[in-house]
Design an enzyme around this catalytic site. Structure first.
Site, PDB file in Angstrom:
ATOM      1  N   GLU A  36       0.770  -1.296  -0.032  1.00 36.95           N
ATOM      2  CA  GLU A  36       0.139  -0.043   0.100  1.00 36.95           C
ATOM      3  C   GLU A  36       0.762   1.252  -0.005  1.00 36.95           C
ATOM      4  O   GLU A  36       0.443   2.452  -0.686  1.00 36.95           O
ATOM      5  CB  GLU A  36      -0.977   0.109   1.274  1.00 36.95           C
ATOM      6  CG  GLU A  36      -1.896  -1.074   1.086  1.00 36.95           C
ATOM      7  CD  GLU A  36      -3.040  -0.715   0.106  1.00 36.95           C
ATOM      8  OE1 GLU A  36      -3.203   0.551  -0.370  1.00 36.95           O
ATOM      9  OE2 GLU A  36      -3.391  -1.644  -0.644  1.00 36.95           O
ATOM     10  N   CYS A 191     -12.857   2.028 -15.137  1.00 30.24           N
ATOM     11  CA  CYS A 191     -13.059   3.488 -14.666  1.00 30.24           C
ATOM     12  C   CYS A 191     -11.990   4.359 -14.875  1.00 30.24           C
ATOM     13  O   CYS A 191     -11.764   5.051 -13.908  1.00 30.24           O
ATOM     14  CB  CYS A 191     -14.035   3.558 -13.816  1.00 30.24           C
ATOM     15  SG  CYS A 191     -14.843   5.167 -13.588  1.00 30.24           S
ATOM     16  N   CYS A 200     -18.147  -1.730 -18.577  1.00 32.54           N
ATOM     17  CA  CYS A 200     -18.285  -1.664 -17.011  1.00 32.54           C
ATOM     18  C   CYS A 200     -19.830  -2.161 -16.384  1.00 32.54           C
ATOM     19  O   CYS A 200     -20.549  -2.228 -17.011  1.00 32.54           O
ATOM     20  CB  CYS A 200     -18.506   0.001 -16.665  1.00 32.54           C
ATOM     21  SG  CYS A 200     -18.590   0.525 -14.986  1.00 32.54           S
ATOM     22  N   CYS A 206     -24.810   4.109 -14.219  1.00 32.66           N
ATOM     23  CA  CYS A 206     -23.758   5.390 -13.849  1.00 32.66           C
ATOM     24  C   CYS A 206     -24.365   6.566 -14.469  1.00 32.66           C
ATOM     25  O   CYS A 206     -24.860   6.722 -15.312  1.00 32.66           O
ATOM     26  CB  CYS A 206     -22.436   4.916 -14.522  1.00 32.66           C
ATOM     27  SG  CYS A 206     -21.468   6.355 -14.491  1.00 32.66           S
TER      28      CYS A 206
END
Length: 360
Positions: A36, A191, A200, A206
């Site tokens: 991370e 995206c 998608c 959306c």
């Protein structure tokens, strides 16, 4: 409910189409923490190679805490944003020496460590402990802003607060790991800045797509007028080595080795005078091609000069004479590493010097 539909759609999509073979995708806080931090401001494709090298050398938090900062910076060299490596090293020491090697288990505990923000901490505890926490990095912001058609500045404080509220309300009761990974995967692979709406899973719901605004949200950031900073770099060399100086001052390269430098663009006469005053005996000097390196808020213009000296023993406490064969194992900023590689590759053709490579 919108939240249940959104989370379940995303979870189902991730299990089929998401990324499942990244080297850090297992439930251990050390692996998740290292990945991370590396993934902050850096693409997955770039991180994988560095992650593998780093984990081979520092397989445990104990090995990282016991290492010197020089060695940590060496294994981070080229990845950029070097404060991440320094904070990682500091945090490892805190975990080992203050917490007896026990990793934090809550988001707030992780946030107390240097270099760990809310989104990073949330990802670590979600993947490692199944905690019900959400993330909000750049990719996730883009997904949510398009899905809810939020036509607002992405870095506005009010927008950020609204996005955090939305992200928390969308959290599912189960399959947290798949959901969080799905947010990352969708933003990184579908995206994207140029969205692939046709594949998608949210193409029918959306709001940005339904309103024809998918290409306008989020609004592009204002282009930065980068300040240019010019510096002259001294590539002092002799036979099969060069002089390196450890950067101890504050700045992005702190803790790395670099070339001695001066502000501005210097002339050959000024360089010869400055080096002679330091006791260097110059055999020859030649100008190398100038180039630039972009940081987040400024552009550094590098004016390198190759100075062949006769007395390599003239060094200060913060300097070291490094042989060409050693350069691959020293923490160097990416533009300096590239400069040295190009220079010694040319010199090796002429003088049969050994060549060092970026492939380590």
């Amino acid at each position: 409910m919108i939240s249940e539909q959104f989370s379940q759609t995303l979870i189902d999509w991730q299990k089929v189409h998401g990324r499942h073979h990244l080297p850090w995708q297992y439930a251990h806080p050390y692996a998740r923490w290292i990945s991370e931090i590396m993934l902050q401001q850096t693409q997955v494709s770039t991180v994988i190679e560095y992650y593998d090298r780093f984990m081979k050398r520092f397989p445990t938090v104990q090995s990282l805490a016991e290492a010197s900062e020089d060695e940590v910076m060496q294994y981070w060299s080229g990845l950029g944003y070097y404060s991440r490596a320094r904070n990682l090293h500091k945090s490892a020491k805190i975990i080992v020496y203050d917490h007896k090697g026990v990793f934090p288990t809550t988001r707030l505990e992780w946030e107390s460590l240097p270099g760990v923000g809310r989104s990073t901490a949330a990802a670590i505890v979600a993947f490692s402990f199944g905690a019900k926490e959400t993330i909000l990095d750049g990719n996730v912001k883009r997904v949510l802003m398009r899905y809810f058609c939020l036509d607002a500045p992405v870095d506005n404080g009010e927008t950020t607060k609204k996005l955090w509220d939305l992200a928390e309300n969308l959290l599912p009761q189960n399959d947290i790991e798949a959901y969080i990974q799905g947010l990352m995967d969708l933003g990184a692979t579908v995206c994207t800045r140029t969205p692939k709406c046709v594949i998608c899973p949210f193409r029918e719901t959306c709001q940005a797509l339904l309103n024809g605004k998918q290409g306008d949200i989020p609004a592009p950031r204002k282009k930065l007028n980068r300040l240019e900073k010019e510096r002259t770099f001294f590539l002092l060399w002799h036979e099969d080595g060069c002089l390196l100086q450890k950067r101890s001052a504050r700045g992005v390269w702190r803790g790395l080795f670099s070339l001695p430098e001066r502000e501005g663009e210097m002339s050959e006469e000024d360089i010869s005078e400055a080096l002679s005053a330091q006791g260097f005996m110059i055999k020859n000097i030649r100008r190398l091609e100038s180039f630039h390196h972009d940081f987040s808020h400024y552009r550094l213009v590098l004016h390198p000069w190759a100075i062949h000296i006769k007395n390599p023993d003239t060094v200060k406490n913060d300097e070291r004479w490094a042989k060409v064969a050693e350069l691959s194992d020293i923490g160097l900023p990416a533009p300096i590493r590239g400069l040295l590689e190009r220079f010694f590759a040319r010199e090796s053709d002429e003088d049969l010097l050994p060549v060092f490579s970026l492939d380590r």
